[in-house]
Design a protein around this motif. Structure first.
Motif, mmCIF file in Angstrom:
data_model
loop_
_atom_site.group_PDB
_atom_site.id
_atom_site.type_symbol
_atom_site.label_atom_id
_atom_site.label_comp_id
_atom_site.label_asym_id
_atom_site.label_seq_id
_atom_site.Cartn_x
_atom_site.Cartn_y
_atom_site.Cartn_z
ATOM 1 N N MET A 218 13.556 5.943 -6.483
ATOM 2 C CA MET A 218 12.342 5.981 -5.694
ATOM 3 C C MET A 218 12.677 6.432 -4.268
ATOM 4 N N LEU A 219 11.740 7.117 -3.637
ATOM 5 C CA LEU A 219 11.950 7.628 -2.292
ATOM 6 C C LEU A 219 12.343 6.484 -1.355
ATOM 7 N N ALA A 259 3.924 4.343 -8.765
ATOM 8 C CA ALA A 259 5.111 4.889 -8.115
ATOM 9 C C ALA A 259 4.744 5.874 -7.018
ATOM 10 N N VAL A 260 3.797 6.769 -7.289
ATOM 11 C CA VAL A 260 3.448 7.741 -6.261
ATOM 12 C C VAL A 260 2.732 7.065 -5.089
ATOM 13 N N LYS A 261 2.005 5.996 -5.354
ATOM 14 C CA LYS A 261 1.373 5.248 -4.264
ATOM 15 C C LYS A 261 2.438 4.567 -3.402
ATOM 16 N N THR A 262 3.472 4.036 -4.043
ATOM 17 C CA THR A 262 4.571 3.415 -3.310
ATOM 18 C C THR A 262 5.295 4.439 -2.447
ATOM 19 N N ARG A 264 4.081 7.142 -1.186
ATOM 20 C CA ARG A 264 3.232 7.491 -0.024
ATOM 21 C C ARG A 264 3.345 6.418 1.049
ATOM 22 N N ALA A 265 3.405 5.160 0.643
ATOM 23 C CA ALA A 265 3.556 4.070 1.599
ATOM 24 C C ALA A 265 4.916 4.160 2.309
ATOM 25 N N THR A 266 5.949 4.596 1.583
ATOM 26 C CA THR A 266 7.270 4.759 2.188
ATOM 27 C C THR A 266 7.214 5.764 3.319
ATOM 28 N N LEU A 267 6.527 6.877 3.106
ATOM 29 C CA LEU A 267 6.423 7.872 4.179
ATOM 30 C C LEU A 267 5.597 7.357 5.346
ATOM 31 N N ARG A 268 4.588 6.539 5.059
ATOM 32 C CA ARG A 268 3.794 5.966 6.152
ATOM 33 C C ARG A 268 4.677 5.106 7.066
ATOM 34 N N ARG A 269 5.640 4.429 6.480
ATOM 35 C CA ARG A 269 6.533 3.621 7.308
ATOM 36 C C ARG A 269 7.416 4.482 8.216
ATOM 37 N N LEU A 270 7.529 5.769 7.859
ATOM 38 C CA LEU A 270 8.236 6.720 8.717
ATOM 39 C C LEU A 270 7.290 7.403 9.697
ATOM 40 N N GLY A 271 6.034 6.962 9.688
ATOM 41 C CA GLY A 271 5.052 7.514 10.607
ATOM 42 C C GLY A 271 4.343 8.750 10.106
ATOM 43 N N LEU A 272 4.386 8.974 8.777
ATOM 44 C CA LEU A 272 3.789 10.179 8.198
ATOM 45 C C LEU A 272 2.609 9.827 7.310
#
Length: 272
Positions: A218-219, A259-262, A264-272
Motif C-alpha cells: 500500500m502507498l 484500498a484506493v480510499k486509503t 487517497r487519505a495517505t496523499l492527503r496526509r502529505l498535503g495533496l
C-alpha cells in the motif's frame, strides 16, 4: 518558475487485476473512485465496458461523478512486439485516440512492450518502437498525446534501466512516458536518476509502492519516496499535474474500493 498544480486520479487496474472475481462494470468503478475522493480516472480498454462505443455517455457519467478522464490505457496480446500484429495494434491506437479526443487533455497510454514470441530482443525492440512512434503520429494528428507505460510484469521487455534507455533512444521526441514508481523500483532502478534522465518524456505519473523485496505494498508502506517523486515530476517540462494512484497489493485484492480510499487519505496526509 510556476509550480504545477497537482491533481489526484485513480487507475482502474486495481479492479482489473481481480479478473473474473470482479463482476461489476464501469459505473461501479466511477462510483468507487469518486467516493474515494479522486478528481480523475484512468480507465483501460478492458474495463470501459458498455461505454466503449459511446464516449459521450461516458463523459456524462464522469461529469455526474465529478471526475475527469486523465488517460485511456490499452494493451495488446501482441505485446506491441510482433511484426505481424503492427497493423492491428495501430488500428487499436487509432480507435482509442479517437475515443480520448472527446475528452480535452486526456492522453492515450500504451502498455509495456512484452515478449510473447521467440526471437532476438533487438527485433522486439524495433517492432515496439515502430508501433509506439506510429501511434504517437496518429495521436498528434488528432491532438491527443500518446505515452508509453513500461511495467515489471511477466515477460516485459521494459524492465530495468538499460531497457528504458534502449526504448527511449528509439522513440521520437513526441512519444511520452508514464513513469510508474512501483515498476521502476521492481526493476532495480535508481528512481531519481531514471526520472531525471528521461524527464522530457514525462506526461503524468503512476504512483504506487513496493516493499524492500519488490512485493506490492500500500502507498506509504513501502520504499517509494513519494515526496521526492513528486518533486521530480513537477520539475519535468511536460508533466501535466496528474498523479494517478494504482494499487496492486494483496490489501487491494481483498477490497479494492477501500484500498484506493486509503491511498487517497495517505496523499492527503502529505498535503495533496
Amino acid at each position: 518558475m510556476t509550480m504545477t498544480k497537482l491533481q489526484i486520479a485513480c487507475q482502474t487496474f486495481t479492479w482489473e487485476m481481480l479478473g473474473p472475481r470482479f463482476t461489476g462494470g464501469p459505473d461501479d468503478l466511477i462510483r468507487a473512485i469518486a467516493d474515494g475522493g479522486y478528481a480523475g480516472i484512468e480507465i483501460t480498454d478492458t474495463m470501459i465496458g458498455h461505454y466503449a462505443t459511446d464516449p459521450a455517455a461516458f463523459g456524462r457519467a464522469l461529469d455526474a461523478a465529478g471526475l475527469r478522464l486523465v488517460a485511456f490505457a490499452f494493451g495488446s496480446d501482441s505485446g506491441f512486439a510482433r511484426p505481424d500484429h503492427i497493423a492491428a495494434d495501430l488500428e487499436a491506437a487509432k480507435r482509442w485516440v479517437g475515443y480520448a479526443a472527446h475528452f480535452p487533455g486526456a492522453l492515450v497510454s500504451m502498455g509495456s512492450a512484452t515478449v510473447v514470441t521467440d526471437g532476438p530482443r533487438d527485433a522486439h525492440f524495433a517492432v515496439a518502437a515502430e508501433v509506439y512512434n506510429r501511434a504517437a503520429e496518429i495521436g498528434q494528428a488528432a491532438g491527443v498525446q500518446v505515452a508509453v507505460h513500461p511495467s515489471s510484469h511477466h515477460n516485459t521487455l521494459l524492465f530495468d534501466r538499460a531497457d528504458y534507455d534502449r526504448i527511449f533512444a528509439l522513440l521520437d521526441p513526441g512519444v511520452g512516458w508514464v513513469p510508474d514508481t512501483g515498476h521502476i523500483l521492481r526493476g532495480g532502478q535508481d528512481m531519481g536518476d531514471t526520472l531525471a534522465s528521461h524527464a522530457a518524456r514525462i506526461r503524468y505519473v503512476h504512483l504506487k509502492d513496493v516493499d524492500a523485496q519488490g512485493q506490492w505494498a500500500m502507498l506509504g508502506d513501502g520504499v517509494c519516496d513519494t515526496p521526492a517523486v513528486i518533486a521530480a515530476a513537477t520539475a519535468a517540462p511536460q508533466f501535466n499535474g496528474w498523479l494517478v494512484l494504482e494499487e496492486e497489493s494483496a490489501t487491494a485484492a481483498a477490497d479494492p474500493a477501500a484500498a484506493v480510499k486509503t491511498n487517497r487519505a495517505t496523499l492527503r496526509r502529505l498535503g495533496l
